[in-house]
Design an enzyme around this catalytic site. Sequence first.
Site, short mmCIF file in Angstrom:
data_model
loop_
_atom_site.label_atom_id
_atom_site.label_comp_id
_atom_site.label_asym_id
_atom_site.label_seq_id
_atom_site.Cartn_x
_atom_site.Cartn_y
_atom_site.Cartn_z
N HIS A 30 -5.88 55.30 26.27
CA HIS A 30 -5.78 54.38 25.13
C HIS A 30 -7.13 53.67 25.06
O HIS A 30 -7.74 53.40 26.10
CB HIS A 30 -4.74 53.29 25.32
CG HIS A 30 -3.34 53.76 25.57
ND1 HIS A 30 -2.87 54.07 26.81
CD2 HIS A 30 -2.28 53.90 24.73
CE1 HIS A 30 -1.60 54.41 26.73
NE2 HIS A 30 -1.21 54.32 25.48
N ASP A 87 -7.46 50.89 27.51
CA ASP A 87 -7.50 51.23 28.94
C ASP A 87 -8.95 51.26 29.42
O ASP A 87 -9.23 51.12 30.61
CB ASP A 87 -6.95 52.64 29.23
CG ASP A 87 -5.55 52.85 28.74
OD1 ASP A 87 -4.81 51.86 28.64
OD2 ASP A 87 -5.20 54.01 28.46
C1 XLS Z 1 5.20 54.96 26.63
C2 XLS Z 1 4.43 56.15 26.34
C3 XLS Z 1 2.92 55.95 26.35
C4 XLS Z 1 2.25 57.08 25.62
C5 XLS Z 1 0.86 56.78 25.20
O1 XLS Z 1 6.37 55.02 26.92
O2 XLS Z 1 4.81 57.17 27.21
O3 XLS Z 1 2.45 55.81 27.64
O4 XLS Z 1 2.26 58.24 26.37
O5 XLS Z 1 0.79 55.70 24.35
#
Ligand code: XLS
Length: 439
Positions: A102, A105
């Site tokens: 993200h 991140d």
């Molecule tokens: C949350 C999601 C997230 C996605 C990416 O539950 O799994 O981590 O994979 O935004």
Amino acid sequence: MSEIFQGIPEIKYEGPQSKNPLAFKYYDPEKVVMGKTMKEHLPFAMAWWHNLCANGVDMFGVGTIDKSFGASSVGTMEHAKAKVDAGFEFMKKLGIEYFCFHDVDLVPEDPDINVTNARLDEISDYILEKMKGTNIKCLWGTANMFGNPKYMNGAGSTNSVDVYCFAAAQIKKALDLTVKLGGRGYVFWGGREGYETLLNTDMKFEQENIASLMKMAVAYGRSIGFTGDFYIEPKPKEPTSHQYDFDAATAIGFLRQYGLDKDFKMNIEANHATLAGHSFQHELRVSAINGMLGSIDANQGNSLLGWDTDNFPSNVYDATMAMYEVLKAGGLTGGFNFDAKNRRPSNTYEDMFYGFILGMDTFALGLIKAAELIEDGRLDGFVKERYSSFEGELGKKIRAGETTLEELAAKAAEIKVTKNPGSGRQEYLESVVNSVLFK
Ligand code: XLS
Ligand code: NI
Ligand code: NI
């Protein structure tokens, strides 16, 4: 730059007999299974957020593992770079060639989006530099449009036109980064696209706005040379009670309704499948039969808990049935992203490696066993036989859509009383799977 994961060597394949905790027991990257190497079948990816950011914090307590990776203070650009250093050392030691991220991140977010974007430029230059001389690249990127308080009412589904602009800006930047880092895909996980109560929600309005945002994302992505797939990652609930992308079937219907189905596929997360009351295999099959099986978030839930626990995958049975679907679908255009985190008390650097070794070995075993199931042929043979009554003349006409209700009703009148359609043989088939798993 000094070694961060000191004392942890490159993880090698040693085979099932090995008792070395820092070795693969089943993942043998160059081993050929059904004509391709394991590495080709299983493009594994590291999730930046869990692996490099999450420190074990939960609703009841502060973090248990220090992920400063030697930076003098966290939440700084120095720390952002230390995470890059740690991430690349980690991936190299495990032989992982992809990462997912993200935007937030990667760098600390500033209230001013221009500052955040400048930081993203700086860190992505640094990542590009690190990528040189390695095979490591981005699997997919995404924008975090759920953490910041401005997204409390959603991003594409927000009631605020200003917030909608910020969502658009974040997607634009995250797409730039994905392309810059060689990403295969771009993910939309629903985040807060959903609702708590219909008393304050215009569902149609919100869904139309989400679709518009996705259309703009496709137009922009294609304009900057992004040739990969966009993905929706379905999830039924959490954080909102009603997430709009409930499951694969719902998301596929949405994409078709708004003419987005040519550019999008599914990113199926195992833990989200089970939260929706489905099996992981079900969600993969629904995606595959619709030509939309794109990528996988490889994790697993805890059947005793009702939320997204993001455990590392250990269940060989589920991994086998998942790989059965993947092999039958001809592989993924995306990869296997470990959207998984260590349990809070697993708080050492070794545990980070053990998590990935577990996950990679589980999927390697799943691949081996799924290939054996296909080669064994008993499951396929049974399914083929089960529908064989449609191989006759009438069955073929039905399949071709060339019959009418009148014609079929006349046929039923002629047959008068039909035979029992035959046993489903579930228990027998389950024992076939066991005999392949444990031979
Ligand atoms: C949350 C999601 C997230 C996605 C990416 O539950 O799994 O981590 O994979 O935004
Ligand atoms: Ni996920
Ligand atoms: Ni999840």
